[in-house]
Design an enzyme around this catalytic site. Structure first.
Site, PDB file in Angstrom:
ATOM      1  N   LEU A 127      50.621  38.012  15.162  1.00  0.00           N
ATOM      2  CA  LEU A 127      51.716  38.177  14.215  1.00  0.00           C
ATOM      3  C   LEU A 127      53.045  37.694  14.810  1.00  0.00           C
ATOM      4  O   LEU A 127      53.751  36.903  14.206  1.00  0.00           O
ATOM      5  CB  LEU A 127      51.823  39.642  13.794  1.00  0.00           C
ATOM      6  CG  LEU A 127      52.981  40.035  12.878  1.00  0.00           C
ATOM      7  CD1 LEU A 127      52.872  39.303  11.542  1.00  0.00           C
ATOM      8  CD2 LEU A 127      53.003  41.548  12.654  1.00  0.00           C
ATOM      9  N   ALA A 132      60.383  35.676  16.343  1.00  0.00           N
ATOM     10  CA  ALA A 132      60.025  36.551  15.218  1.00  0.00           C
ATOM     11  C   ALA A 132      59.192  37.694  15.773  1.00  0.00           C
ATOM     12  O   ALA A 132      57.963  37.674  15.714  1.00  0.00           O
ATOM     13  CB  ALA A 132      59.255  35.782  14.149  1.00  0.00           C
ATOM     14  N   GLY A 133      59.890  38.674  16.348  1.00  0.00           N
ATOM     15  CA  GLY A 133      59.215  39.842  16.900  1.00  0.00           C
ATOM     16  C   GLY A 133      59.301  40.985  15.912  1.00  0.00           C
ATOM     17  O   GLY A 133      58.437  41.151  15.042  1.00  0.00           O
ATOM     18  N   SER A 134      60.373  41.765  16.011  1.00  0.00           N
ATOM     19  CA  SER A 134      60.563  42.849  15.047  1.00  0.00           C
ATOM     20  C   SER A 134      60.783  42.304  13.638  1.00  0.00           C
ATOM     21  O   SER A 134      60.368  42.910  12.653  1.00  0.00           O
ATOM     22  CB  SER A 134      61.770  43.711  15.470  1.00  0.00           C
ATOM     23  OG  SER A 134      61.537  44.323  16.715  1.00  0.00           O
ATOM     24  N   TRP A 158      52.882  36.807  22.712  1.00  0.00           N
ATOM     25  CA  TRP A 158      52.547  38.174  23.121  1.00  0.00           C
ATOM     26  C   TRP A 158      51.197  38.631  22.559  1.00  0.00           C
ATOM     27  O   TRP A 158      51.058  39.769  22.111  1.00  0.00           O
ATOM     28  CB  TRP A 158      53.640  39.163  22.692  1.00  0.00           C
ATOM     29  CG  TRP A 158      55.034  38.667  22.898  1.00  0.00           C
ATOM     30  CD1 TRP A 158      55.958  38.374  21.963  1.00  0.00           C
ATOM     31  CD2 TRP A 158      55.655  38.407  24.163  1.00  0.00           C
ATOM     32  NE1 TRP A 158      57.117  37.936  22.537  1.00  0.00           N
ATOM     33  CE2 TRP A 158      56.960  37.942  23.900  1.00  0.00           C
ATOM     34  CE3 TRP A 158      55.236  38.508  25.495  1.00  0.00           C
ATOM     35  CZ2 TRP A 158      57.856  37.593  24.903  1.00  0.00           C
ATOM     36  CZ3 TRP A 158      56.121  38.141  26.496  1.00  0.00           C
ATOM     37  CH2 TRP A 158      57.408  37.700  26.204  1.00  0.00           C
ATOM     38  N   ILE A 159      50.199  37.765  22.608  1.00  0.00           N
ATOM     39  CA  ILE A 159      48.910  38.087  22.001  1.00  0.00           C
ATOM     40  C   ILE A 159      47.980  38.726  23.035  1.00  0.00           C
ATOM     41  O   ILE A 159      47.601  38.093  24.027  1.00  0.00           O
ATOM     42  CB  ILE A 159      48.257  36.837  21.395  1.00  0.00           C
ATOM     43  CG1 ILE A 159      49.256  36.115  20.476  1.00  0.00           C
ATOM     44  CG2 ILE A 159      46.988  37.214  20.655  1.00  0.00           C
ATOM     45  CD1 ILE A 159      49.880  36.997  19.398  1.00  0.00           C
ATOM     46  N   ARG A 271      48.419  69.590  48.108  1.00  0.00           N
ATOM     47  CA  ARG A 271      49.550  69.306  48.997  1.00  0.00           C
ATOM     48  C   ARG A 271      50.223  70.595  49.452  1.00  0.00           C
ATOM     49  O   ARG A 271      50.515  71.480  48.645  1.00  0.00           O
ATOM     50  CB  ARG A 271      50.556  68.429  48.246  1.00  0.00           C
ATOM     51  CG  ARG A 271      51.848  68.136  48.983  1.00  0.00           C
ATOM     52  CD  ARG A 271      51.646  67.212  50.153  1.00  0.00           C
ATOM     53  NE  ARG A 271      52.920  66.703  50.644  1.00  0.00           N
ATOM     54  CZ  ARG A 271      53.068  66.045  51.780  1.00  0.00           C
ATOM     55  NH1 ARG A 271      52.013  65.805  52.543  1.00  0.00           N
ATOM     56  NH2 ARG A 271      54.254  65.592  52.145  1.00  0.00           N
ATOM     57  N   GLU A 367      53.288  46.665  19.032  1.00  0.00           N
ATOM     58  CA  GLU A 367      53.040  47.126  17.654  1.00  0.00           C
ATOM     59  C   GLU A 367      54.276  47.783  17.045  1.00  0.00           C
ATOM     60  O   GLU A 367      54.192  48.759  16.300  1.00  0.00           O
ATOM     61  CB  GLU A 367      51.811  48.045  17.588  1.00  0.00           C
ATOM     62  CG  GLU A 367      50.534  47.301  17.931  1.00  0.00           C
ATOM     63  CD  GLU A 367      49.299  47.898  17.337  1.00  0.00           C
ATOM     64  OE1 GLU A 367      49.387  48.522  16.269  1.00  0.00           O
ATOM     65  OE2 GLU A 367      48.230  47.744  17.953  1.00  0.00           O
TER      66      GLU A 367
END
Length: 384
Positions: A127, A132-134, A158-159, A271, A367
């Site tokens: 996508l 074209a990210g957000s 970014w796939i 510990r 996402e």
């Protein structure tokens, strides 16, 4: 907006027990190596395929396990508890193939879901682009009609699991003259398609065992029968997909957080400082209590959202965004606290906490960033 109760059944808990055994015995031993070498964890993939956990969401009619949304989340959570990179195998398979399940015709589903269910192929989702990210509607990748076929040109960024997956659900502009957002269509692209290639692997902070690459399309001819849904419906399908799959990223975040908490609890019980276990110090106990509360709150949000995903509730968009946003913030905060509890050891690669902290960060980004999740939630609230 209503909140409907959910319950885990005996079957859900049996799945948890089974996948936890696979994760601890056949995935955890390779987690550090996959991270160190930045290599896809083939051993994990083989283990997940052998146990039918690689794509548990695929319906039985296509040879899949037919797991419901909650069961799929449990699988992803338990794998992420030991290896976030490996948990992206079932998560990305669902992300890539869910558009077909939501909008594909019977022939398309049979053609691609059947080999996915058998473990003969993997699926990715394409996508985002460089610019074209957000703002997904501003994509530039184009598919031009040519007779019954489509010709695809452009790129995707970014796939996840790019180069590993055999199939890709790709979103592209098919009618530049139509209104923005209603001019995008979805297609299945096969790895073997002429003109389809991959960019170099991204050098990432975390989830290094899951390759992230660009997809490059140069006059890629796509048969018309690989169109997912109707022309112009692609963005609507993509956003419906994300409503469901954000819940799986939330499950991944819960798994990472739980794994970090488990390691931290084990360490503080062993510990010793000032003549006693550091677990006996009240300050440590308060940290652990806060961490455990946060993990369990996130888990309950994820399971409630998963139940809504399974039912297809109208308020899934809000609950999916809320679960993803909250759980990923918890994972980042909790892994940081876990590193702190181990002190200098937490900062070294001798322990898995620093890897978990690096892996957790991406859950706040992919996402849809958590800022975008808040926009999604606010819009749902303002719509009433």
């Amino acid at each position: 907006m209503t909140f409907d109760l959910f319950t885990t059944t005996e079957d859900h808990e049996a799945i948890r027990e089974a996948v936890r055994a696979v994760a601890e015995e056949r995935i955890a031993p390779y987690a550090a190596e996959a991270d160190e070498r930045e290599e896809f964890p083939k051993a994990s993939y083989d283990a997940l395929v052998a146990s039918d956990f690689h794509a548990p969401h695929v319906p039985e009619e296509y040879g899949g396990a037919g797991a419901d949304a909650l069961a799929t989340c449990i699988v992803i959570e338990e794998v992420a508890r030991v290896c976030a990179s490996s948990s992206l195998i079932p998560a990305v398979n669902k992300l890539g193939s869910l558009p077909l399940m939501l909008a594909g015709d019977a022939a398309l589903k049979t053609k691609y879901l059947t080999p996915l269910a058998r473990g003969e192929a993997a699926f990715s989702y394409a996508l985002s682009e460089r610019d074209a990210g957000s703002d997904t509607a501003s994509m530039r990748c184009r598919a031009t009609a040519d007779g019954d076929d489509w010709v695809l040109n452009g790129q995707k960024s970014w796939i996840s699991n790019a180069g590993i997956s055999d199939y890709y659900t790709v979103l592209a502009v098919t009618d530049p003259e139509r209104k923005r957002g209603s001019n995008i269509s979805a297609f299945v692209v096969e790895k073997s398609d002429a003109g389809f290639s991959f960019g170099a692997k991204e050098k990432k902070l975390g989830v290094k065992g899951s390759p992230t690459r660009e997809l490059l399309f140069d006059q890629v001819r796509i048969p018309g029968d690989r169109l997912v849904g109707a022309p112009g419906e692609g963005l609507k399908i993509a956003l419906r997909t994300l409503d469901h799959t954000r819940v799986t990223i939330a499950a991944q975040a819960v798994g990472i957080a739980q794994g970090a908490l488990d390691h931290a609890v084990t360490y503080v019980k062993e510990r010793k400082q000032f003549g006693k276990q550091i677990a006996e110090f009240q300050g440590i106990q308060f940290m652990l209590a806060d961490m455990a509360m946060a993990v369990e709150t996130a888990r309950q949000m994820v399971y409630a959202a998963a139940a809504k995903s399974e039912r297809g509730d109208d308020d899934l968009s809000f609950f999916g965004a809320a679960a993803k946003c909250y759980a990923s913030d918890v994972a980042m905060r909790l892994t940081t606290d876990a590193v702190q509890l181990l002190g200098g050891y937490g900062y070294t690669r001798d322990f898995p906490l620093e890897r978990m902290m690096r892996d957790a960060k991406i859950t706040q980004i992919y996402e849809g960033t958590n800022q975008i999740q808040r926009v999604v939630m606010a819009r749902a609230l303002l719509k009433g």
